[in-house]
Every structure is written in structure tokens, then in C-alpha cells.
Write an enzyme that holds these catalytic residues in place. Structure first.
Site, short mmCIF file in Angstrom:
data_model
loop_
_atom_site.label_atom_id
_atom_site.label_comp_id
_atom_site.label_asym_id
_atom_site.label_seq_id
_atom_site.Cartn_x
_atom_site.Cartn_y
_atom_site.Cartn_z
N GLU A 1 0.83 -1.21 0.00
CA GLU A 1 0.00 0.00 0.00
C GLU A 1 0.86 1.26 0.00
O GLU A 1 1.79 1.39 0.81
CB GLU A 1 -0.89 -0.04 1.25
CG GLU A 1 -2.35 0.16 0.97
CD GLU A 1 -2.99 -0.84 0.01
OE1 GLU A 1 -3.05 -0.56 -1.20
OE2 GLU A 1 -3.45 -1.89 0.49
N ASP B 1 -3.48 0.54 -9.75
CA ASP B 1 -4.87 0.22 -10.06
C ASP B 1 -5.04 -0.04 -11.56
O ASP B 1 -5.67 -1.01 -11.98
CB ASP B 1 -5.80 1.38 -9.67
CG ASP B 1 -5.67 1.73 -8.20
OD1 ASP B 1 -5.03 0.95 -7.47
OD2 ASP B 1 -6.17 2.78 -7.79
N TYR C 1 -5.21 11.23 1.09
CA TYR C 1 -4.28 10.47 0.23
C TYR C 1 -3.17 11.40 -0.26
O TYR C 1 -1.99 11.06 -0.21
CB TYR C 1 -5.04 9.88 -0.97
CG TYR C 1 -4.17 9.08 -1.92
CD1 TYR C 1 -4.09 7.70 -1.80
CD2 TYR C 1 -3.42 9.71 -2.91
CE1 TYR C 1 -3.29 6.96 -2.66
CE2 TYR C 1 -2.62 8.98 -3.78
CZ TYR C 1 -2.57 7.60 -3.64
OH TYR C 1 -1.78 6.87 -4.49
C1 GLA Z 1 -5.07 4.21 -4.48
C2 GLA Z 1 -4.20 4.72 -5.62
C3 GLA Z 1 -3.08 3.71 -5.93
C4 GLA Z 1 -2.31 3.33 -4.67
C5 GLA Z 1 -3.26 2.93 -3.54
C6 GLA Z 1 -2.56 2.75 -2.23
O1 GLA Z 1 -5.77 3.07 -4.89
O2 GLA Z 1 -4.97 4.93 -6.77
O3 GLA Z 1 -2.22 4.25 -6.90
O4 GLA Z 1 -1.43 4.34 -4.28
O5 GLA Z 1 -4.27 3.93 -3.34
O6 GLA Z 1 -1.74 1.63 -2.28
#
Ligand code: GLA
Length: 354
Positions: free
Chosen positions: A30, A165, A214
Site C-alpha cells: 500500500e 490500479d 491520500y
Molecule cells: C489508491 C491509488 C493507488 C495506490 C493505492 C494505495 O488506490 O490509486 O495508486 O497508491 O491507493 O496503495
């Protein structure tokens, strides 16, 4: 109803192309993806389907099964901070790539939950890019599509995500996991051992990645990287590791999470490849501890759920995705997974299985 039929009903003409893309669950790794580290996501069975046809107007008409109203957006318009931005940004990218000219009508049907940490936005953008590529009769490389989809999020939406993702959605298949090194996009597709079962459970707590937390973690990692003089915080030299201790406490803990998470992810991929269930489960548990304590991306409610998952017999459990809410992912022996999920859901009425 299929996306093609839904399109015809909404716009009174046939669709010209279709696209689809699944949600994803990250098994481990993560916030390593924008720090040059490893990730191990897998595709989910929930899917976003789109149907598309070009129009000779300068507009995009968008109909989603989740909302009654049809939305009109000017092609290339600036973002307006709602879900139609993902569609508008993806269409603008397809236009920039020459896959689409003028406006378009777009129909969206998705069972990928949003605000759940399972990549509903990347699924929507990828489905649209795939539909537009079909319209232009081109077959772009999936890695290229992933890079374009990420660019929509980074440049148009303003969300500084990594590429996990989009790569997971583009490459993973049911029953497989994607062991991806985000430093050079090297990857290996691993079979999930048949006697392992993963469940993705929504905590009932919604979160928006665009809500700023985030981004704050992204910026903290950037600051730590700058101070240590690296562009890949996940992979420090021994001198940089020594220098970690000179960082302010918050930055030290963020960096400690991503470096340790990278090495846990590499170990977890190796454990999956040889079917070492116990090691994988322990790494998931350690990952959650680090994500909650060092990265401070969990919530007390989610920590309580994780604790209860383990107390009721789940060998491995962790918060998955960008953090601050959304889903947990649980590992159990395949034959014990469904009965365990049933009794866990009975204890937690706000939780549901994805
Ligand atoms: C989100 C972001 C990814 C990644 C995750 C955390 O899903 O889109 O790129 O950073 O959080 O692992």
C-alpha cells in the site's frame, strides 16, 4: 440489461463500441506504487461496462445506471469536482490520442462500488479508453492504456495516484494476482493457490481519495524522498536508511511504512508463488499494523474490524486500498472462507461482501 441495450434506450440510437474493466483489490503493497516499490493486486468480479457512440456535437452526454438524469458536459471542459469528471477526462484523453473526434454519447453500468478502495475510478476510465480504442479500431498495449488511464487521474482529476490500479485492471484475471514492480513496470502474473480464499469486505465507511488525505500522504512521502535524495523511497541505500533517523517523526514513520511494505510485498509474492499460506497471512497482518501505526491511514473502526476478523479465526486481514475507509481484505483457507464470512457479517451488520 446489457450496456448496448441501455445505450439504445437512453440515446435512441445504437452504440458503436463497448468497453469494460473490473474493480481490483490490493492484497498487499500500500502506497508503494508512487514510491517505486512492489504491489500485489488482484482483479475483482465486479465490473464497469460502458457503451459509446461518437456524435457531431461538441458535447458529451453521459447516462449512468446509478443516476436518473442524463448529464451534459462540454468536451474538454475543466473538471467540476463530481463523478462525471472521470468520464470527461477519459474522453478528452481518447480525443488527444486520436481515438475519438468531436463529442460522444456514453452509457455506464457498473457494480464496482465507489469510495470503497477498489478502484471504481480507474475501472471507469479504463473501460472508456477501451471502448474508444475499439471505436478507432486500434488495439493498444494494456500497459499503454494503464499509463493513459493514470495520466487522466494525475493530470485532469489532480489525484497523484501511482499506477497499481490501472495495471491491475488492465492485466489481472480471475484467480490470478499481479506481482508488479512499479519502478520499471516489470510484472509476473501469479496463480492464487486454489486452497487460498480472499474475501473483500466493505467496512461500511466510505472514503474519497480526492478528499485530501491520500494527497497529504503522497506529499509526505515526497518530502521524505527529497530530504533523503531519492526518487524511489521504497528502495533506500544503506546510507539513506541511516539518514532516515534524522527525519521529523511523521516523515520517518511514513518512510518506514513504505520501505517495509515494499519488502513485505516482495516476500508475499514469493510466498504466494510457493503456496506458503502462513507467511502470506502474517505479512498481511504486519502490513496492516504498519499501515495503521506508521502510515496512519486506518481508522479506529477499521482497526476494530481487523482485530475482530483475527479474533474470529481469519489468519490474515488488512485494510486495502488508499486508506481512511473502504474495504478490508481477508485471507482464509478456501474451504473455510464462506462460513467464516457468513458469521463475520452476522456480527457486523454494516459490513458487506464485495
Ligand atoms: C489508491 C491509488 C493507488 C495506490 C493505492 C494505495 O488506490 O490509486 O495508486 O497508491 O491507493 O496503495
Amino acid at each position: 440489461m446489457s450496456a448496448a441495450l441501455g445505450f439504445a434506450e437512453a440515446f435512441d440510437r445504437p452504440a458503436a463500441a463497448m468497453g469494460e474493466a473490473p474493480g481490483r483489490v490490493n492484497l498487499i503493497g500500500e502506497h508503494t506504487d508512487y514510491n517505486g516499490g512492489a504491489v500485489l493486486p488482484a482483479a475483482l468480479t465486479c465490473t464497469t461496462r460502458i457503451a459509446l457512440a461518437p456524435s457531431d456535437t461538441p458535447h458529451l452526454r453521459i447516462k449512468s445506471t446509478r443516476f436518473d438524469a442524463l448529464t451534459l458536459r462540454a468536451c474538454g471542459s475543466a473538471k467540476q469536482d463530481d463523478w462525471t469528471d472521470y468520464a470527461t477526462g477519459a474522453i478528452a484523453k481518447a480525443t488527444e490520442l486520436g481515438w475519438l473526434k468531436g463529442g460522444a454519447d456514453l452509457y455506464i453500468d457498473s457494480d464496482v462500488p465507489d469510495g470503497a478502495g477498489v478502484s471504481s475510478s480507474a475501472a471507469l476510465i479504463t473501460a472508456i479508453l477501451r471502448g474508444a480504442a475499439e471505436l478507432a479500431s486500434v488495439s493498444p498495449d494494456p500497459v499503454e492504456v494503464a499509463q493513459h488511464a493514470r495520466a487522466v487521474e494525475n493530470d485532469y482529476i489532480g489525484m497523484p495516484c501511482g499506477i497499481m490500479d490501472q495495471m491491475a485492471i488492465g492485466l489481472a484475471a480471475p484467480g490470478k494476482a499481479l506481482a508488479l514492480d512499479t519502478r520499471d513496470l516489470d510484472y509476473e502474473i501469479l496463480d492464487i493457490p486454489l486452497d487460498w480464499g480472499f474475501a473483500t469486505l466493505h467496512s461500511g465507511i466510505r472514503r474519497e481519495l480526492a478528499d485530501g488525505r491520500y494527497k497529504l500522504r503522497f506529499e509526505e512521502c515526497q518530502q521524505a524522498s527529497e530530504r533523503l535524495g531519492t526518487s524511489t523511497l521504497c528502495r533506500l541505500t544503506s546510507a539513506q536508511t541511516q539518514a532516515l533517523h534524522g527525519l521529523p517523526s511523521a516523515l520517518l514513520r511514513r518512510a518506514r511504512h513504505v520501505t517495509s511494505e515494499h519488502s513485505r510485498t516482495v516476500q508475499a509474492s514469493a510466498a504466494m508463488a510457493i503456496g506458503d499460506f502462513e507467511t502470506f497471512a502474517n505479512l498481511m497482518n504486519e502490513s496492516h499494523r504498519s499501515y495503521a501505526q506508521d502510515f496512519e491511514a486506518s481508522t479506529p473502526e477499521i482497526d476494530a474490524l481487523i482485530e475482530d476478523a483475527r479474533a474470529t479465526g481469519a489468519p490474515g486481514a488488512r485494510l486495502t486500498g488508499g486508506g481512511f475507509g473502504g474495504c478490508i481484505v481477508v485471507l482464509h483457507r478456501a474451504e473455510q472462507l464462506d462460513p467464516w464470512v457468513d458469521q463475520f457479517l452476522a456480527r457486523h451488520p454494516d459490513v458487506w461482501r464485495i
